[in-house]
Design an enzyme around this catalytic site. Structure first.
Site, PDB file in Angstrom:
ATOM      1  N   LEU A  38      12.307  54.475 -51.649  1.00  0.00           N
ATOM      2  CA  LEU A  38      13.264  53.365 -51.695  1.00  0.00           C
ATOM      3  C   LEU A  38      12.789  52.272 -52.644  1.00  0.00           C
ATOM      4  O   LEU A  38      11.614  51.955 -52.691  1.00  0.00           O
ATOM      5  CB  LEU A  38      13.433  52.782 -50.291  1.00  0.00           C
ATOM      6  CG  LEU A  38      14.246  51.496 -50.135  1.00  0.00           C
ATOM      7  CD1 LEU A  38      15.028  51.523 -48.815  1.00  0.00           C
ATOM      8  CD2 LEU A  38      13.369  50.236 -50.186  1.00  0.00           C
ATOM      9  N   ASN A  40      14.136  48.154 -53.817  1.00  0.00           N
ATOM     10  CA  ASN A  40      15.128  47.096 -53.617  1.00  0.00           C
ATOM     11  C   ASN A  40      14.867  45.955 -54.587  1.00  0.00           C
ATOM     12  O   ASN A  40      14.895  46.190 -55.800  1.00  0.00           O
ATOM     13  CB  ASN A  40      15.243  46.671 -52.150  1.00  0.00           C
ATOM     14  CG  ASN A  40      13.971  46.212 -51.504  1.00  0.00           C
ATOM     15  OD1 ASN A  40      13.015  46.973 -51.401  1.00  0.00           O
ATOM     16  ND2 ASN A  40      13.931  44.970 -51.036  1.00  0.00           N
ATOM     17  N   ASP A  41      14.628  44.751 -54.157  1.00  0.00           N
ATOM     18  CA  ASP A  41      14.689  43.559 -55.008  1.00  0.00           C
ATOM     19  C   ASP A  41      13.941  43.688 -56.334  1.00  0.00           C
ATOM     20  O   ASP A  41      12.769  44.095 -56.352  1.00  0.00           O
ATOM     21  CB  ASP A  41      14.089  42.355 -54.284  1.00  0.00           C
ATOM     22  CG  ASP A  41      14.723  42.083 -52.949  1.00  0.00           C
ATOM     23  OD1 ASP A  41      15.633  42.821 -52.553  1.00  0.00           O
ATOM     24  OD2 ASP A  41      14.290  41.129 -52.285  1.00  0.00           O
ATOM     25  N   TYR A 100       5.945  41.451 -50.503  1.00  0.00           N
ATOM     26  CA  TYR A 100       7.362  41.104 -50.566  1.00  0.00           C
ATOM     27  C   TYR A 100       7.689  40.410 -51.891  1.00  0.00           C
ATOM     28  O   TYR A 100       6.841  40.202 -52.733  1.00  0.00           O
ATOM     29  CB  TYR A 100       7.741  40.242 -49.362  1.00  0.00           C
ATOM     30  CG  TYR A 100       8.010  41.037 -48.094  1.00  0.00           C
ATOM     31  CD1 TYR A 100       7.537  42.351 -47.947  1.00  0.00           C
ATOM     32  CD2 TYR A 100       8.730  40.498 -47.043  1.00  0.00           C
ATOM     33  CE1 TYR A 100       7.786  43.076 -46.793  1.00  0.00           C
ATOM     34  CE2 TYR A 100       8.982  41.209 -45.886  1.00  0.00           C
ATOM     35  CZ  TYR A 100       8.513  42.504 -45.764  1.00  0.00           C
ATOM     36  OH  TYR A 100       8.768  43.217 -44.609  1.00  0.00           O
ATOM     37  N   SER A 101       8.948  40.011 -52.011  1.00  0.00           N
ATOM     38  CA  SER A 101       9.497  39.617 -53.314  1.00  0.00           C
ATOM     39  C   SER A 101       8.911  38.321 -53.858  1.00  0.00           C
ATOM     40  O   SER A 101       8.380  37.490 -53.123  1.00  0.00           O
ATOM     41  CB  SER A 101      11.020  39.489 -53.214  1.00  0.00           C
ATOM     42  OG  SER A 101      11.597  40.749 -53.037  1.00  0.00           O
TER      43      SER A 101
END
Length: 486
Positions: A38, A40-41, A100-101
């Site tokens: 996966l 994402n951002d 995290y982002s």
């Protein structure tokens, strides 16, 4: 905690799953996607030593939101991306449950990454750390101890996604956060030396100033300025992804949204004085957490995640991968409205061209294709009309102008995805309509009237679905240009 196996597990997962992933006919041709697992951002979007750098959230071990790393790709043209070594892994005490982002900045010939380290205890309680990593070559990163530990008074542990910039010799960062009243907010931090950060205050949020109830969390904030091409005035924009908005007609129909506010950032108060309503950036099914940067050509370029949190029921999961990023877009402001235009580099991948120009009534097949750019111009409008793309057995994606309701409608209900809902945007009375559409193996991006509105959605047609059909209830003038991608 033993971090020695983090890299080893990543490598093992890639080797085990890569072959099945690469055989999937839904794999994209010109979109950033994970090797397996996966993504994402988009994170750390920047330009350094002549290359564009894109980092992005990646779980190499599965298609769920765990084991988050920062994957890393570089490009000279924003279209052809070379995968680099993973930049950041959850192999420190302050990021053990996910890197995290965050964002990036180039300063003093070094590339700095500013990101959130996620930590959870055995009962699921969260701690958040805003951290920096620095590189002199754009490939190897030295990680520093956390610069911001948890949250200021009055807020929960949900603090993340720092976006960094520099102004008048000082560093600033806007960070998404949640108040103790469970309201989404954006806060401002400052630093004199990029390492030590000071909390300046809350600049915007739900039930702050002109904004009333507006979600329980604001993720991935982005702040920048653009000059209005019509008026010449400088516009401040605050872009963010609020979570917890209820649908309102054609608005807010995704699980979570992304949009922007025009305003003016007062660094002293601090306060983002809001001068407009919140506007969704993208009208499609799959757009979230965009990140922008200014390149050496002076362009403000943005890339988003072509997905939405907690919406993971995609048919590619069975093939061990999910999600991708959007194509890059250039942001512009014209007469107080934000426009998104395909980057000029898109022309470089145009291959074989077909053209069509005629009056159409009923349906007419005008070509075939799976990965292509299409420019469609419609005039003499007096009824419903539009396009059917990736048409085949049990497959079609329909882009239609509803003449009565004066809305453009994207309908992807005939495909393998479970979400069969439509998306709409009101265009009003129009005499002409221009659509510039980019179709990849499992996505469609539609730019309406030079980017005044945009739809981004994943589509999952069956493998041989490739017809292109134009239709109109009443006789409508149609001009089409279509280029297969090289």
């Amino acid at each position: 905690m033993d971090f020695t196996k983090v890299k080893e597990n990543e490598k093992k997962s890639v080797l085990e799953k890569k072959e099945i992933v690469e055989k999937d006919f839904w794999r994209q041709k010109y979109h950033i996607q994970g090797i397996v697992g996966l993504i994402n951002d988009p994170n750390g979007f920047s330009q350094f030593k002549g290359k564009y750098h894109m980092f992005y959230q990646w779980n190499p071990l599965g298609t769920n939101h765990k084991n988050k790393t920062w994957a890393h790709s570089v490009s000279s043209d924003l279209l052809h991306w070379e995968r680099m070594e993973t930049a950041l892994r959850p192999d420190t005490w302050y990021s053990k449950d996910g890197v995290y982002s965050g964002s990036a900045i180039v300063d003093d010939e070094k590339l700095y990454l500013f990101y959130t380290g996620n930590v959870k205890d055995s009962e699921g309680n969260r701690e958040s750390y805003q951290c920096l990593a620095v590189s002199s070559d754009g490939e190897n990163f030295e990680r520093w101890e956390p610069s911001i530990v948890n949250q200021p008074d009055g807020y929960t542990r949900h603090i993340r996604d720092p976006k960094i910039w520099k102004k008048d010799g000082k560093f600033y960062a806007v960070i998404g956060i949640q108040s103790e009243n469970l309201e989404g907010k954006a806060v401002l931090y400052s630093s004199e030396n990029i390492k030590d950060w000071k909390f300046e205050g809350e600049i915007a949020g739900a039930n702050h100033g002109k904004i009333k109830d507006f979600g329980f969390m604001w993720e991935c904030p982005d702040y920048f300025q653009l000059k209005d091409e019509k008026t010449g005035k400088i516009k401040d924009l605050l872009v963010f992804s609020p979570q917890g908005l209820e649908p309102e007609g054609d608005l807010y129909n995704n699980k979570y949204q992304t949009g922007y506010l025009f305003g003016k950032l007062d660094y002293e108060k601090p306060e983002f004085e809001i001068l407009s309503a919140f506007v969704e950036i993208d009208r499609g099914h799959d757009f979230y957490a965009p990140q922008s940067m200014e390149d050496d050509k002076g362009r403000r370029i943005v890339v988003g995640w072509m997905g939405v949190p907690e919406d993971e029921d995609f048919p590619t999961v069975k093939n061990e991968w999910i999600h991708c990023l959007t194509l890059p877009r250039e942001l512009k402001v014209r007469d107080g409205k934000l426009y998104q235009e395909p980057i000029s580099e898109m022309i470089s991948i145009r291959g074989e061209k077909i053209e069509f120009e005629d009056f159409v009534k009923g349906e007419k097949e005008i070509g075939k294709g799976k990965t292509y750019e299409l420019i469609a111009k419609f005039s003499d409008i007096s009824s419903d009309f539009g396009l059917k793309l990736r048409v085949g057995r049990d497959s079609e994606t329909v882009v239609k102008f509803d003449f009565k309701d004066k809305k453009l409608v994207l309908n992807r209900s005939c495909g393998a995805q479970s979400d069969k809902s439509v998306r709409k945007v009101f265009l009003g009375d129009i005499k002409d309509l221009e659509l510039r559409i980019f179709v990849d193996n499992s996505s469609i991006e539609i730019f309406v009237n030079n980017g005044e509105e945009v739809f981004s959605s994943r589509i999952f047609p069956l493998e041989n679905a490739d017809k292109i059909i134009v239709f109109a209830e009443n006789e409508t003038k149609v001009k089409l240009e279509k280029w297969e991608w090289k």
